[in-house]
Design a protein around this motif. Structure first.
Motif, PDB file in Angstrom:
ATOM      1  N   PHE A  97       0.793  -1.251  -0.044  1.00  0.00           N
ATOM      2  CA  PHE A  97      -0.101  -0.078   0.071  1.00  0.00           C
ATOM      3  C   PHE A  97       0.937   1.323  -0.016  1.00  0.00           C
ATOM      4  N   THR A  98       0.624   2.225  -0.680  1.00  0.00           N
ATOM      5  CA  THR A  98       1.100   3.727  -0.910  1.00  0.00           C
ATOM      6  C   THR A  98      -0.103   4.585  -0.318  1.00  0.00           C
ATOM      7  N   TYR A  99       0.429   5.542   0.381  1.00  0.00           N
ATOM      8  CA  TYR A  99      -0.515   6.361   1.150  1.00  0.00           C
ATOM      9  C   TYR A  99       0.137   7.756   0.876  1.00  0.00           C
ATOM     10  N   ARG A 100      -0.903   8.781   0.258  1.00  0.00           N
ATOM     11  CA  ARG A 100      -0.250  10.053   0.035  1.00  0.00           C
ATOM     12  C   ARG A 100      -1.214  11.065   0.059  1.00  0.00           C
ATOM     13  N   PHE A 101      -1.030  12.378   0.140  1.00  0.00           N
ATOM     14  CA  PHE A 101      -2.268  13.356  -0.222  1.00  0.00           C
ATOM     15  C   PHE A 101      -2.440  13.324  -1.770  1.00  0.00           C
TER      16      PHE A 101
END
Length: 778
Positions: free
Chosen positions: A490-494
């Motif tokens: 998983f990648t998480y970013r704005f």
């Protein structure tokens, strides 16, 4: 962050000097003592050294950490409508977006006749509104000349007359690892000026300043080299270089190759490995730029194989290979992907994870085989490393945080994959470590392991982290069973571009469209002053406003799995988002924040961060004040239109108080955008005949005459916007205006702002009915 990989193989022809007893001009005994074993000296001569015995080639990283210390950028600013003051050390991340900035250029030069030190010149260009400026130089520096500066108690103070002041000094830059017990090696360089070339830290810069006027003044810092060379965020190479760049997976890699370096691998091969690792390592904290310097070994023997410093800079010796589990290039790259801070019991994690992932990623690239991988991490099961307790740094021996730490990390990774049917891995824990807003201790580590893998993983990890026990080895077949399938990554970013939310299939955007059709792209501000998208860095908000953002979660792995991630502000978890995604799917989540107070803070989603500064709005001014009529045929209501003017380049607010014969009868907060105006309308009841003085505090007053005739105002009184025969003097039409009250409900007005809106009309009618009711009772 300071991260090192210590030398395991000697370099032919390399030389080194123990500089702890030497001294350069400007370096005194107190300075050398303060560096705790760091030598900073002119080389008067060099003698070849050799590596210690193979069993003692790894020294604890404590010496290197003491030698350099972590970068400590800091800043603060006070901004008012009439002026302000600010200070910054090691950063220009202060008063970002200011219309005016002080330009501070650091120019770094070699001093070939004095190996061991460099020359630094600070040149400032100062806007006219700046009233004072003070800078400092390193403690060991020797100031050689300056223009426009005079010595002060805090450093050097600008004289206020020179628009382009400068100060030049020389400073010793050699930094070494001194002997640390039987595993240490005396006189090993971490950074060095060899005379004809240098690989050193970027000089520190500390500035404080004040200004007058409504326009704040920021700082714009730049580091350049005199002649040939390259300046990164933390390291500077002085001498002839070539640079190679590669952009992949949202990162731009710059490889700085000195002409004096002879690389064991081609630059393209190194960049290939970095780009591949960027793709495989989905743990957040993916910096936009990473700079890797190649360290020549022809005339200097380094104390470490590689060194990563700050967020994005690292150097690696030119002789380092790619083909092996002991991969320094990837080890230092993994360090750039670590944004978590550690408490004492978590200090093993940075080197353990970098050592393990360097080996694992090299294995996944088929640049080593499983036998080499297994032999490499099995070193953690040998004495004396095997007896270490990872959560107790005092028990580490022979770099146990590297060796036993890598073995335990590998074992936990395998256990998570088995417990979750290959849907998760230690990379999931790594990602949550990066997102954790506070220092990580052993309890947090186990809590995150339990959240990712369940109770069995929690118990397994606790056994090998908190005791001296050693996890069992596993075979190639067992490795294939656990690692053969790519887990969820998983990648998480704005969200910062439309494509981030266009393909969302799940999540919670705070709207009726969970697929992201109406999700915020970028950072949007709403509130009493403005409704805009903001792009500056740091983001600027004013009290009363709300920041709207969207968190994007993407599964780039090979398995369907659930996720959980934090949205935190200033170290406090504001929200935890969760869901489940199949490979290739994307989810979006609304992340909104209303700051309760002024000040700076960091917003984080996963390891993606953005800086936020919150200010109080400026003070707006009372502009034109008008009334809709000055005579009434009988008791009724008049409308007072108050225009609020903002002459500033920032949002402003004003308290508006309307009076009737000196009595406060209406109050409202009015927010006004930068450089704009807003008009509010107050309905004032005049219940008896006679003359009234109606006005605004800090503004003009108007006399209103109410005729003494009986009768009751009609519901179609001019307050509703319609003329009647009962009051032929009422105007037939009026421009639209905004209403008073909550500043969030205040809108801008066209024309001169006279007249009433619908809310004012309704309020007027209600007040009239109330007044008439009171008259009947009396």
């Amino acid at each position: 962050m300071v991260a090192v990989l210590f030398v395991t193989t000697p370099v032919a022809g390399a030389v080194s000097t123990d500089l702890s007893g030497g001294g350069s001009p400007g370096t005194d005994a107190a300075t050398r003592s303060a560096t705790a074993g760091v030598g900073s000296s002119v080389d008067s001569g060099v003698e070849p050294t050799t590596d210690p015995a193979p069993g003692r080639r790894f020294a604890s990283d404590a010496a290197a950490a003491r030698a350099l210390g972590p970068p400590e950028p800091a800043s603060n600013a006070t901004v008012t409508a009439t002026g302000g003051r600010a200070w910054a050390r090691g950063t220009d991340d202060v008063v970002e977006g200011a219309p005016l900035s002080i330009s501070a250029t650091q120019r770094v030069a070699l001093t070939p006749e004095r190996p061991g030190e460099i020359q630094v010149t600070h040149v400032f260009e100062i806007p006219g509104s700046v009233e004072s400026l003070e800078t400092s130089v390193p403690e060991a520096a020797n100031v050689t000349r300056g223009t426009g500066f005079a010595p002060s108690t805090g450093g050097y103070e600008w004289n206020g007359n020179t628009s382009r002041p400068r100060i030049t000094y020389t400073v010793p830059v050699n930094e070494t690892v001194s002997q640390v017990g039987p595993e240490g090696a005396a006189g090993r360089y971490l950074l060095v000026d060899a005379g004809e070339w240098a690989l050193v830290r970027r000089p520190d810069l500390s500035v404080q300043w004040s200004w007058s006027g409504p326009e704040p003044v920021g700082l714009d810092r730049e580091t350049t080299v005199a002649g040939v060379g390259y300046a990164g965020e933390q390291f500077v190479y002085l001498g002839a270089v070539d640079t190679r760049t590669r952009t992949a997976h949202g990162q731009t890699f710059t490889l700085v190759v000195p002409h004096r370096a002879t690389m064991a691998e081609s630059p393209d091969a190194v960049l290939d490995a970095l780009a591949d690792s960027s793709d495989r390592l989905r743990v957040g904290d993916r910096d936009e730029r990473v700079t890797v310097f190649v360290a020549p070994t022809t005339s200097v023997e380094w104390g470490v194989r590689g060194l990563q410093y700050g967020d994005t800079d690292a150097w690696v010796r030119d002789v380092e290979p790619l083909g092996g589990p002991d991969n320094t290039w990837i080890h230092e790259y993994v360090h750039t992907r670590q944004s978590f801070r550690t408490a004492t019991s978590g200090q093993w994690l940075p080197e353990a994870t970098a050592t393990y992932y360097a080996a694992l990623l090299t294995l996944e690239r088929d640049e080593t085989d499983f036998a080499g991988f297994r032999s490499f991490i099995a070193r953690g099961a040998r004495p004396p490393q095997a007896g270490a307790v990872l959560v107790e740094p005092r028990t580490w021996d022979n770099a146990a945080n590297y060796w036993k730490g890598a073995l335990v990390t590998a074992a936990i990774d395998r256990q998570i994959r088995l417990a979750t049917n290959d849907t998760r891995s230690f990379g999931t824990v790594f990602s949550r470590l990066n997102a954790y807003p506070n220092p990580v201790d052993w309890r947090v580590t186990l809590e995150l392991a339990e959240r990712v893998g369940g109770d069995s993983v929690d118990q397994f990890a606790g056994t090998y982290i908190t005791t001296s026990r050693v996890p069992p080895a596993w075979s190639a077949a067992e490795h294939e069973t656990a690692f053969g399938t790519t887990p969820a990554r998983f990648t998480y970013r704005f969200a910062d571009r439309p494509g981030d939310v266009a393909n969302a299939t799940a999540g919670d955007t705070g709207t009726a469209d969970p697929d992201g059709a109406n999700a915020t792209v970028g950072f949007v501000v709403s509130g009493p002053y403005r409704n805009v998208t903001v792009e500056e860095s740091p983001l600027t908000l004013y009290t009363g406003e709300t920041l709207h953002a969207t968190g994007v979660v993407h599964n780039a792995g090979g398995a369907n799995a659930s996720y959980e991630q934090f949205f935190s502000v200033g170290g406090r978890i504001e929200r935890t988002v969760s869901g489940s995604l199949a490979p290739g799917e994307t989810a979006v989540h609304a992340l909104n924040y209303t700051p309760p107070t002024t000040g700076g803070r960091t917003l984080s989603f996963g390891a993606d961060t953005v800086e936020l500064e919150v200010y109080d709005p400026a003070q707006a001014e009372i502009g034109e004040v008008t009334v809709n009529r000055t005579t009434l045929r009988g008791p009724g209501v008049v409308g007072v239109n108050v225009t609020v003017v903002n002459p500033h380049d920032a949002p402003a607010r004003r308290d508006v108080t309307v009076t009737r014969d000196g009595e406060e009868v209406w109050f409202g907060f009015v927010g006004v955008p930068a450089g704009g105006t807003r008009t509010v309308t107050a309905a004032v009841a005049l219940n008896f005949s006679g003359q009234y003085s109606v006005g605004v505090i800090d503004g003009p007053s108007t006399t209103i005459t109410v005729a003494a005739r009986p009768g009751t105002p009609s519901p179609t009184d001019p307050l509703s916007g319609t003329s009647t025969a009962a009051d032929p003097e009422a105007p037939a039409d009026r421009p639209e205006t905004s209403t008073g009250g909550d500043p969030a409900d205040v809108g801008e007005t066209a024309g001169d702002g006279s007249g009433f809106g619908a809310v004012a009309a309704l309020l007027g009618a209600l007040l009239t009915v109330m007044a008439l009711g009171r008259r009947r009772v009396s």
